[in-house]
Design a protein around this motif. Structure first.
Motif, PDB file in Angstrom:
ATOM      1  N   ARG A   1      -2.770   1.116   2.330  1.00  0.00           N
ATOM      2  CA  ARG A   1      -3.584   0.693   1.185  1.00  0.00           C
ATOM      3  C   ARG A   1      -3.939   1.874   0.294  1.00  0.00           C
ATOM      4  O   ARG A   1      -3.911   1.751  -0.943  1.00  0.00           O
ATOM      5  CB  ARG A   1      -4.838  -0.012   1.683  1.00  0.00           C
ATOM      6  CG  ARG A   1      -4.583  -1.406   2.255  1.00  0.00           C
ATOM      7  CD  ARG A   1      -5.880  -2.120   2.566  1.00  0.00           C
ATOM      8  NE  ARG A   1      -6.597  -1.469   3.665  1.00  0.00           N
ATOM      9  CZ  ARG A   1      -6.395  -1.744   4.950  1.00  0.00           C
ATOM     10  NH1 ARG A   1      -5.493  -2.644   5.307  1.00  0.00           N
ATOM     11  NH2 ARG A   1      -7.093  -1.141   5.886  1.00  0.00           N
ATOM     12  N   GLU A   2      -4.288   3.011   0.890  1.00  0.00           N
ATOM     13  CA  GLU A   2      -4.646   4.185   0.086  1.00  0.00           C
ATOM     14  C   GLU A   2      -3.475   4.638  -0.778  1.00  0.00           C
ATOM     15  O   GLU A   2      -3.656   4.994  -1.949  1.00  0.00           O
ATOM     16  CB  GLU A   2      -5.100   5.320   1.001  1.00  0.00           C
ATOM     17  CG  GLU A   2      -6.498   5.132   1.587  1.00  0.00           C
ATOM     18  CD  GLU A   2      -6.912   6.319   2.441  1.00  0.00           C
ATOM     19  OE1 GLU A   2      -6.061   7.198   2.690  1.00  0.00           O
ATOM     20  OE2 GLU A   2      -8.088   6.371   2.846  1.00  0.00           O
ATOM     21  N   ILE A   3      -2.285   4.623  -0.223  1.00  0.00           N
ATOM     22  CA  ILE A   3      -1.110   5.057  -0.985  1.00  0.00           C
ATOM     23  C   ILE A   3      -0.829   4.089  -2.128  1.00  0.00           C
ATOM     24  O   ILE A   3      -0.574   4.499  -3.275  1.00  0.00           O
ATOM     25  CB  ILE A   3       0.110   5.181  -0.048  1.00  0.00           C
ATOM     26  CG1 ILE A   3      -0.075   6.375   0.892  1.00  0.00           C
ATOM     27  CG2 ILE A   3       1.404   5.321  -0.853  1.00  0.00           C
ATOM     28  CD1 ILE A   3       1.002   6.500   1.950  1.00  0.00           C
ATOM     29  N   ARG A   4      -0.882   2.798  -1.857  1.00  0.00           N
ATOM     30  CA  ARG A   4      -0.609   1.809  -2.907  1.00  0.00           C
ATOM     31  C   ARG A   4      -1.626   1.910  -4.032  1.00  0.00           C
ATOM     32  O   ARG A   4      -1.261   1.901  -5.222  1.00  0.00           O
ATOM     33  CB  ARG A   4      -0.632   0.401  -2.308  1.00  0.00           C
ATOM     34  CG  ARG A   4       0.583   0.084  -1.449  1.00  0.00           C
ATOM     35  CD  ARG A   4       0.467  -1.290  -0.833  1.00  0.00           C
ATOM     36  NE  ARG A   4       1.656  -1.647  -0.065  1.00  0.00           N
ATOM     37  CZ  ARG A   4       1.772  -2.737   0.674  1.00  0.00           C
ATOM     38  NH1 ARG A   4       0.768  -3.594   0.744  1.00  0.00           N
ATOM     39  NH2 ARG A   4       2.882  -2.980   1.345  1.00  0.00           N
ATOM     40  N   VAL A   5      -2.901   2.011  -3.681  1.00  0.00           N
ATOM     41  CA  VAL A   5      -3.946   2.106  -4.700  1.00  0.00           C
ATOM     42  C   VAL A   5      -3.797   3.397  -5.500  1.00  0.00           C
ATOM     43  O   VAL A   5      -3.909   3.399  -6.729  1.00  0.00           O
ATOM     44  CB  VAL A   5      -5.341   2.031  -4.051  1.00  0.00           C
ATOM     45  CG1 VAL A   5      -6.426   2.350  -5.071  1.00  0.00           C
ATOM     46  CG2 VAL A   5      -5.585   0.646  -3.455  1.00  0.00           C
ATOM     47  N   SER A   6      -3.526   4.501  -4.824  1.00  0.00           N
ATOM     48  CA  SER A   6      -3.415   5.799  -5.504  1.00  0.00           C
ATOM     49  C   SER A   6      -2.237   5.821  -6.471  1.00  0.00           C
ATOM     50  O   SER A   6      -2.354   6.327  -7.588  1.00  0.00           O
ATOM     51  CB  SER A   6      -3.280   6.920  -4.478  1.00  0.00           C
ATOM     52  OG  SER A   6      -4.443   7.014  -3.674  1.00  0.00           O
ATOM     53  N   ILE A   7      -1.099   5.266  -6.079  1.00  0.00           N
ATOM     54  CA  ILE A   7       0.055   5.215  -6.984  1.00  0.00           C
ATOM     55  C   ILE A   7      -0.258   4.337  -8.189  1.00  0.00           C
ATOM     56  O   ILE A   7       0.155   4.639  -9.315  1.00  0.00           O
ATOM     57  CB  ILE A   7       1.307   4.718  -6.233  1.00  0.00           C
ATOM     58  CG1 ILE A   7       1.744   5.758  -5.202  1.00  0.00           C
ATOM     59  CG2 ILE A   7       2.455   4.438  -7.203  1.00  0.00           C
ATOM     60  CD1 ILE A   7       2.932   5.356  -4.368  1.00  0.00           C
ATOM     61  N   GLY A   8      -1.016   3.280  -7.971  1.00  0.00           N
ATOM     62  CA  GLY A   8      -1.408   2.422  -9.086  1.00  0.00           C
ATOM     63  C   GLY A   8      -2.355   3.093 -10.062  1.00  0.00           C
ATOM     64  O   GLY A   8      -2.526   2.621 -11.188  1.00  0.00           O
TER      65      GLY A   8
ATOM     66  N   ASN B   1       8.246   5.723   2.963  1.00  0.00           N
ATOM     67  CA  ASN B   1       8.803   4.444   2.524  1.00  0.00           C
ATOM     68  C   ASN B   1       7.779   3.661   1.699  1.00  0.00           C
ATOM     69  O   ASN B   1       8.122   3.028   0.695  1.00  0.00           O
ATOM     70  CB  ASN B   1       9.242   3.633   3.739  1.00  0.00           C
ATOM     71  CG  ASN B   1       9.879   2.311   3.345  1.00  0.00           C
ATOM     72  OD1 ASN B   1      10.663   2.255   2.405  1.00  0.00           O
ATOM     73  ND2 ASN B   1       9.536   1.257   4.054  1.00  0.00           N
ATOM     74  N   ILE B   2       6.518   3.706   2.102  1.00  0.00           N
ATOM     75  CA  ILE B   2       5.465   3.035   1.338  1.00  0.00           C
ATOM     76  C   ILE B   2       5.322   3.690  -0.039  1.00  0.00           C
ATOM     77  O   ILE B   2       5.129   3.006  -1.052  1.00  0.00           O
ATOM     78  CB  ILE B   2       4.122   3.084   2.108  1.00  0.00           C
ATOM     79  CG1 ILE B   2       4.226   2.281   3.408  1.00  0.00           C
ATOM     80  CG2 ILE B   2       2.989   2.546   1.246  1.00  0.00           C
ATOM     81  CD1 ILE B   2       4.550   0.815   3.217  1.00  0.00           C
ATOM     82  N   CYS B   3       5.414   5.020  -0.097  1.00  0.00           N
ATOM     83  CA  CYS B   3       5.387   5.723  -1.383  1.00  0.00           C
ATOM     84  C   CYS B   3       6.539   5.247  -2.273  1.00  0.00           C
ATOM     85  O   CYS B   3       6.347   4.958  -3.466  1.00  0.00           O
ATOM     86  CB  CYS B   3       5.487   7.230  -1.173  1.00  0.00           C
ATOM     87  SG  CYS B   3       3.972   8.020  -0.633  1.00  0.00           S
TER      88      CYS B   3
ATOM     89  N   ILE C   1       6.272   3.385  -5.886  1.00  0.00           N
ATOM     90  CA  ILE C   1       6.895   3.944  -7.088  1.00  0.00           C
ATOM     91  C   ILE C   1       7.752   2.886  -7.780  1.00  0.00           C
ATOM     92  O   ILE C   1       7.675   2.697  -9.005  1.00  0.00           O
ATOM     93  CB  ILE C   1       7.734   5.180  -6.718  1.00  0.00           C
ATOM     94  CG1 ILE C   1       6.814   6.337  -6.295  1.00  0.00           C
ATOM     95  CG2 ILE C   1       8.622   5.606  -7.878  1.00  0.00           C
ATOM     96  CD1 ILE C   1       7.541   7.481  -5.617  1.00  0.00           C
ATOM     97  N   ILE C   2       8.562   2.192  -7.007  1.00  0.00           N
ATOM     98  CA  ILE C   2       9.420   1.140  -7.578  1.00  0.00           C
ATOM     99  C   ILE C   2       8.568   0.057  -8.236  1.00  0.00           C
ATOM    100  O   ILE C   2       8.850  -0.390  -9.360  1.00  0.00           O
ATOM    101  CB  ILE C   2      10.314   0.525  -6.482  1.00  0.00           C
ATOM    102  CG1 ILE C   2      11.330   1.551  -5.962  1.00  0.00           C
ATOM    103  CG2 ILE C   2      11.017  -0.726  -6.991  1.00  0.00           C
ATOM    104  CD1 ILE C   2      12.383   1.944  -6.952  1.00  0.00           C
ATOM    105  N   ASN C   3       7.519  -0.391  -7.562  1.00  0.00           N
ATOM    106  CA  ASN C   3       6.666  -1.449  -8.114  1.00  0.00           C
ATOM    107  C   ASN C   3       5.994  -1.011  -9.402  1.00  0.00           C
ATOM    108  O   ASN C   3       5.836  -1.817 -10.337  1.00  0.00           O
ATOM    109  CB  ASN C   3       5.615  -1.862  -7.082  1.00  0.00           C
ATOM    110  CG  ASN C   3       6.211  -2.659  -5.938  1.00  0.00           C
ATOM    111  OD1 ASN C   3       7.278  -3.258  -6.073  1.00  0.00           O
ATOM    112  ND2 ASN C   3       5.532  -2.682  -4.799  1.00  0.00           N
ATOM    113  N   GLN C   4       5.565   0.255  -9.476  1.00  0.00           N
ATOM    114  CA  GLN C   4       4.947   0.742 -10.704  1.00  0.00           C
ATOM    115  C   GLN C   4       5.938   0.762 -11.856  1.00  0.00           C
ATOM    116  O   GLN C   4       5.593   0.401 -12.985  1.00  0.00           O
ATOM    117  CB  GLN C   4       4.376   2.148 -10.485  1.00  0.00           C
ATOM    118  CG  GLN C   4       3.042   2.172  -9.752  1.00  0.00           C
ATOM    119  CD  GLN C   4       1.954   1.430 -10.498  1.00  0.00           C
ATOM    120  OE1 GLN C   4       1.580   0.302 -10.148  1.00  0.00           O
ATOM    121  NE2 GLN C   4       1.431   2.027 -11.541  1.00  0.00           N
TER     122      GLN C   4
END
Length: 500
Positions: free
Chosen positions: A223-230, A295-297, A301-304
């Motif tokens: 969750r932290e990685i997803r939120v931070s990339i967003g 992999n989560i990173c 990145i792809i989703n962003q």
């Protein structure tokens, strides 16, 4: 005294109220008739007061109901106004996306330039000191030279009008990599993607086991990685905090703060690697949680790119900076090289045309080949597909055209990969082109022309000529995306870059 008293008594008896007093003192005041008369008068007064009160209450209720209806009407009008504004903004957005700049009529010239056909790959010829720097970039192993071209707005139109009008040995065509090598690379990325899926399933199952060190912590990292990339955005220093959080999560997974089973890293790289002197990680394995978080990173990145960069291509740059920063860190590399193959494996699945794959936009098999996303039993709309491809195309360029000339770090994904991707699209036979290719190609080029020129100089001009002038000729007459590529030629002309 007697006379005065008698006078006052006479005044009292002769006043208007004397009748009331006399009636009050009258003996018949307590009889039944008098009581009935008084009761009837009281009832009449009560009825009058009650009816007046009812009328006032009803009037007040009507006023309240009217106010309530007016308030509902106001809210409905506000809702309609907001919905109309949203619809209008969406309409404007769609119009902007659909707009293309019409191509200007060609300028009259005394002698039209001769068409230069692509020639076989030639070895580079040493440039004269006074000539612009030229480099043969058809071989993927050869590193590009940085800053080989002047800024776009400073290039003289007379110089750029015939950038490839040189002796045959000095011509720089877009090379077509051998199909076997290209397909082998694409197939290997598919295998890596499958290995990442297996790893995710194993770790997710392990995280559910009572007492597992991954229980709870793995989900928190994710969750932290997803939120931070967003949260990545443009601006100097704006991304320091989200990048620090992601770096901390990866570091803790790598150093065993949260222990996880080791896994062979070669399962997630394209080629075999040997230990390198001075590398931080030379062992055959790394913690599986670390690979999972990389992999989560990659997924974030792809989703962003998909969600943010189709409507706003400039949003790709901070994501590209973050990608380069994470994958170029020596602590996160293996045998002296980055693990960006994990990210590219995801790019291969969602945007295959970047890796030389082709297919028809009109057939089931073709859509599967070019990464057209499923939506339940069917596919997403053409507009949604084009938006996805636009975001991925500009995202790929933001990663592969990064300049590392001013840093000691090694570029994890050099511009040679951009050249290969562009060549894989441009060299498609006429009967194998697709609208998806034109959409991705435009996204790769638009806004990234100057960086491409900085890397490759005259070779980039030759490549842009093929991509924007020659390649659209292979498209059907009604291909809108191909028309938009032709329009880019005129836009670049206004900035001093004449392609034809």
């Amino acid at each position: 005294m007697t006379l005065a008293a008698n006078s006052r008594r006479g005044q009292l008896l002769s006043s208007p109220e004397s009748g009331l007093i006399s009636r009050f003192l009258f003996d018949g005041r307590n009889n039944e008739l008098s009581h009935q008369s008084a009761l009837a008068a009281a009832q009449a007064e009560h009825k009058r007061v009650r009816e007046a009160a009812i009328r006032v209450f009803e009037l007040h209720s009507l006023q309240e109901e009217r106010q309530r209806i007016l308030e509902l009407e106001r809210k409905e009008q506000e809702r309609l106004r907001v919905e109309a504004a949203i619809v209008e903004e969406e309409r404007r957005l769609r119009e902007l996306k659909a707009k293309t700049v019409p191509k200007l009529p060609p300028e009259p010239v005394p002698e039209p330039p001769k068409k230069v056909e692509p020639t076989p790959v030639q070895q580079p010829v040493a440039a004269k000191p006074q000539e612009p720097v030229k480099q043969n970039l058809t071989e993927a192993r050869q590193q590009p030279t940085s800053n080989a071209a002047a800024p776009l707005n400073r290039l003289a139109p007379t110089t750029l009008a015939k950038p490839v009008a040189q002796p045959p040995a000095a011509q720089i065509p877009v090379a077509r990599p051998p199909p076997a090598q290209k397909n082998a690379l694409a197939d290997r990325y598919v295998e890596i993607h499958k290995e990442l899926k297996k790893l995710r399933q194993v770790l997710q199952a392990e995280a559910k086991v009572p007492g597992s060190p991954l229980k709870g912590k793995m989900g928190t990292y994710r969750r932290e990685i997803r939120v931070s990339i967003g949260q990545l955005t443009a601006g100097k220093g704006a991304n320091a905090q989200p990048i620090a959080k992601i770096t901390m999560a990866l570091t803790e997974a790598l150093n065993g703060t949260v222990p996880s089973a080791p896994i062979e890293v070669s399962r997630f790289t394209v080629g075999q690697r040997q230990p390198v002197a001075g590398a931080v990680n030379n062992e055959a394995t790394l913690p599986s949680l670390f690979i999972y978080l990389l992999n989560i990173c990659a997924k974030g990145i792809i989703n962003q790119f998909i969600n943010e960069c189709s409507a706003n291509p400039k949003a790709a740059d901070p994501i590209g900076v973050f990608t380069a920063q994470i994958f170029s860190q020596k602590e996160f590399q293996w045998c002296g090289e980055s693990l960006i193959d994990i990210l590219m494996a995801k790019f291969r699945v969602v945007c295959p045309v970047l890796f030389g794959l082709r297919g028809s936009d009109k057939t089931e098999r073709g859509r599967q080949a070019i990464g057209w996303k499923k939506d339940g039993p069917g596919y997403v709309t053409e507009q949604t597909h084009n938006d996805r491809m636009t975001g991925l195309g500009t995202g790929f360029a933001s990663i592969s055209l990064r300049d590392f000339s001013k840093t000691a770090k090694v570029n994890p994904y050099t511009s040679v990969n951009y050249w290969k991707a562009l060549a894989g699209i441009v060299n498609s036979p006429p009967n194998e082109t697709s609208n998806t290719q034109y959409v991705v190609l435009r996204a790769m080029i638009e806004g990234h022309e100057q960086r491409f020129l900085n890397f490759y100089g005259n070779a980039a001009i030759a490549a842009l000529r093929l991509a924007l002038v020659e390649f659209p000729k292979k498209a059907p007459a009604n291909a809108a995306a191909a028309q938009s590529l032709r329009a880019m030629v005129e836009l670049l002309r206004t900035e001093g870059l004449v392609l034809g």
